[in-house]
Design a protein around this motif. Sequence first.
Motif, PDB file in Angstrom:
ATOM      1  N   PRO A 158      10.375  15.464 -53.982  1.00  0.00           N
ATOM      2  CA  PRO A 158      11.726  15.576 -53.414  1.00  0.00           C
ATOM      3  C   PRO A 158      12.775  15.826 -54.506  1.00  0.00           C
ATOM      4  O   PRO A 158      12.634  15.373 -55.644  1.00  0.00           O
ATOM      5  N   GLU A 159      13.804  16.528 -54.126  1.00  0.00           N
ATOM      6  CA  GLU A 159      14.864  16.886 -55.066  1.00  0.00           C
ATOM      7  C   GLU A 159      15.511  15.650 -55.694  1.00  0.00           C
ATOM      8  O   GLU A 159      15.831  15.647 -56.879  1.00  0.00           O
ATOM      9  N   PHE A 160      15.686  14.591 -54.907  1.00  0.00           N
ATOM     10  CA  PHE A 160      16.324  13.393 -55.465  1.00  0.00           C
ATOM     11  C   PHE A 160      15.479  12.792 -56.589  1.00  0.00           C
ATOM     12  O   PHE A 160      16.019  12.238 -57.549  1.00  0.00           O
ATOM     13  N   GLU A 161      14.157  12.904 -56.488  1.00  0.00           N
ATOM     14  CA  GLU A 161      13.277  12.398 -57.553  1.00  0.00           C
ATOM     15  C   GLU A 161      13.462  13.223 -58.830  1.00  0.00           C
ATOM     16  O   GLU A 161      13.519  12.676 -59.932  1.00  0.00           O
ATOM     17  N   LEU A 162      13.546  14.532 -58.666  1.00  0.00           N
ATOM     18  CA  LEU A 162      13.754  15.396 -59.831  1.00  0.00           C
ATOM     19  C   LEU A 162      15.126  15.140 -60.452  1.00  0.00           C
ATOM     20  O   LEU A 162      15.261  15.105 -61.678  1.00  0.00           O
ATOM     21  N   ASN A 163      16.133  14.948 -59.609  1.00  0.00           N
ATOM     22  CA  ASN A 163      17.476  14.653 -60.126  1.00  0.00           C
ATOM     23  C   ASN A 163      17.502  13.330 -60.882  1.00  0.00           C
ATOM     24  O   ASN A 163      18.159  13.215 -61.924  1.00  0.00           O
ATOM     25  N   LEU A 164      16.799  12.344 -60.367  1.00  0.00           N
ATOM     26  CA  LEU A 164      16.721  11.052 -61.050  1.00  0.00           C
ATOM     27  C   LEU A 164      16.041  11.207 -62.413  1.00  0.00           C
ATOM     28  O   LEU A 164      16.505  10.655 -63.414  1.00  0.00           O
ATOM     29  N   LEU A 165      14.976  11.978 -62.446  1.00  0.00           N
ATOM     30  CA  LEU A 165      14.280  12.233 -63.705  1.00  0.00           C
ATOM     31  C   LEU A 165      15.207  12.923 -64.705  1.00  0.00           C
ATOM     32  O   LEU A 165      15.279  12.530 -65.875  1.00  0.00           O
ATOM     33  N   VAL A 166      15.931  13.922 -64.251  1.00  0.00           N
ATOM     34  CA  VAL A 166      16.865  14.637 -65.131  1.00  0.00           C
ATOM     35  C   VAL A 166      17.917  13.673 -65.681  1.00  0.00           C
ATOM     36  O   VAL A 166      18.232  13.698 -66.872  1.00  0.00           O
ATOM     37  N   GLU A 167      18.426  12.809 -64.836  1.00  0.00           N
ATOM     38  CA  GLU A 167      19.444  11.846 -65.279  1.00  0.00           C
ATOM     39  C   GLU A 167      18.877  10.893 -66.335  1.00  0.00           C
ATOM     40  O   GLU A 167      19.527  10.594 -67.334  1.00  0.00           O
ATOM     41  N   LYS A 168      17.662  10.433 -66.130  1.00  0.00           N
ATOM     42  CA  LYS A 168      17.037   9.526 -67.100  1.00  0.00           C
ATOM     43  C   LYS A 168      16.749  10.245 -68.420  1.00  0.00           C
ATOM     44  O   LYS A 168      16.867   9.655 -69.492  1.00  0.00           O
ATOM     45  N   VAL A 169      16.393  11.512 -68.341  1.00  0.00           N
ATOM     46  CA  VAL A 169      16.173  12.287 -69.569  1.00  0.00           C
ATOM     47  C   VAL A 169      17.495  12.430 -70.322  1.00  0.00           C
ATOM     48  O   VAL A 169      17.536  12.292 -71.547  1.00  0.00           O
ATOM     49  N   ARG A 170      18.564  12.676 -69.597  1.00  0.00           N
ATOM     50  CA  ARG A 170      19.889  12.757 -70.246  1.00  0.00           C
ATOM     51  C   ARG A 170      20.221  11.447 -70.953  1.00  0.00           C
ATOM     52  O   ARG A 170      20.725  11.450 -72.074  1.00  0.00           O
ATOM     53  N   GLU A 171      19.953  10.339 -70.278  1.00  0.00           N
ATOM     54  CA  GLU A 171      20.212   9.031 -70.889  1.00  0.00           C
ATOM     55  C   GLU A 171      19.380   8.855 -72.158  1.00  0.00           C
ATOM     56  O   GLU A 171      19.877   8.351 -73.163  1.00  0.00           O
ATOM     57  N   LEU A 172      18.122   9.263 -72.091  1.00  0.00           N
ATOM     58  CA  LEU A 172      17.253   9.157 -73.264  1.00  0.00           C
ATOM     59  C   LEU A 172      17.802   9.989 -74.414  1.00  0.00           C
ATOM     60  O   LEU A 172      17.911   9.503 -75.544  1.00  0.00           O
ATOM     61  N   LEU A 173      18.152  11.225 -74.144  1.00  0.00           N
ATOM     62  CA  LEU A 173      18.640  12.103 -75.207  1.00  0.00           C
ATOM     63  C   LEU A 173      19.960  11.591 -75.780  1.00  0.00           C
ATOM     64  O   LEU A 173      20.189  11.660 -76.990  1.00  0.00           O
ATOM     65  N   LYS A 174      20.801  11.043 -74.926  1.00  0.00           N
ATOM     66  CA  LYS A 174      22.054  10.458 -75.411  1.00  0.00           C
ATOM     67  C   LYS A 174      21.755   9.250 -76.298  1.00  0.00           C
ATOM     68  O   LYS A 174      22.359   9.081 -77.362  1.00  0.00           O
TER      69      LYS A 174
END
Length: 186
Positions: A158-174
């Motif tokens: 589901p798109e919401f799962e992919l969006n959540l993953l993207v957000e967590k990756v952003r947090e990691l990179l930050k």
Amino acid sequence: MWSSVLSGLFSGIIGVLGAVYTITKTDERQEVSLKVQATNDLIYRNQIEWYGKLRVSIAELISQFIHINMIIENLNYVEKETEKIRLNGNNRQEMRNAIDELDGIEREAKDSLIKIQTQLTLVNLYLFENSKEENYIRNKLSELINTYYSPKSFKPIPEFELNLLVEKVRELLKHQQTQLIDKISK
């Protein structure tokens, strides 16, 4: 008189030797300090490069997730259409065409899963620290693969799962960027 001259001469020689020794030691310390700084700079540049590769690998992985989601949706549609043709039972050629199309889609899905596995391996290689953020991403990726792309359940993420993953990756990179800035500023 000669004793004063000799005493002054010895004092001068000792002073010069002391100054030379001090300068030599200072130069050695500066050289060591420069080597340490160069090593740290190399480490920081490598970390920046790894973070960039991690970003690219995760972006590619998410792109592959989106691609296979489309394949799965197409597969589901063709399976339904094939079932309709089978139930009508009156056109063998149409049934063969539908089965051939299904076979092609299944091959494409397998190829896409191989690409996903390759990207997943790269991502896991770049996630080499045991930080909370990295562990979350590792676990989330494993959960997504096992939940959606397992032999038991082959369905789109589901798109919401992919969006959540993207957000967590952003947090990691930050988080990684903040850590690196802290290291550099010390």
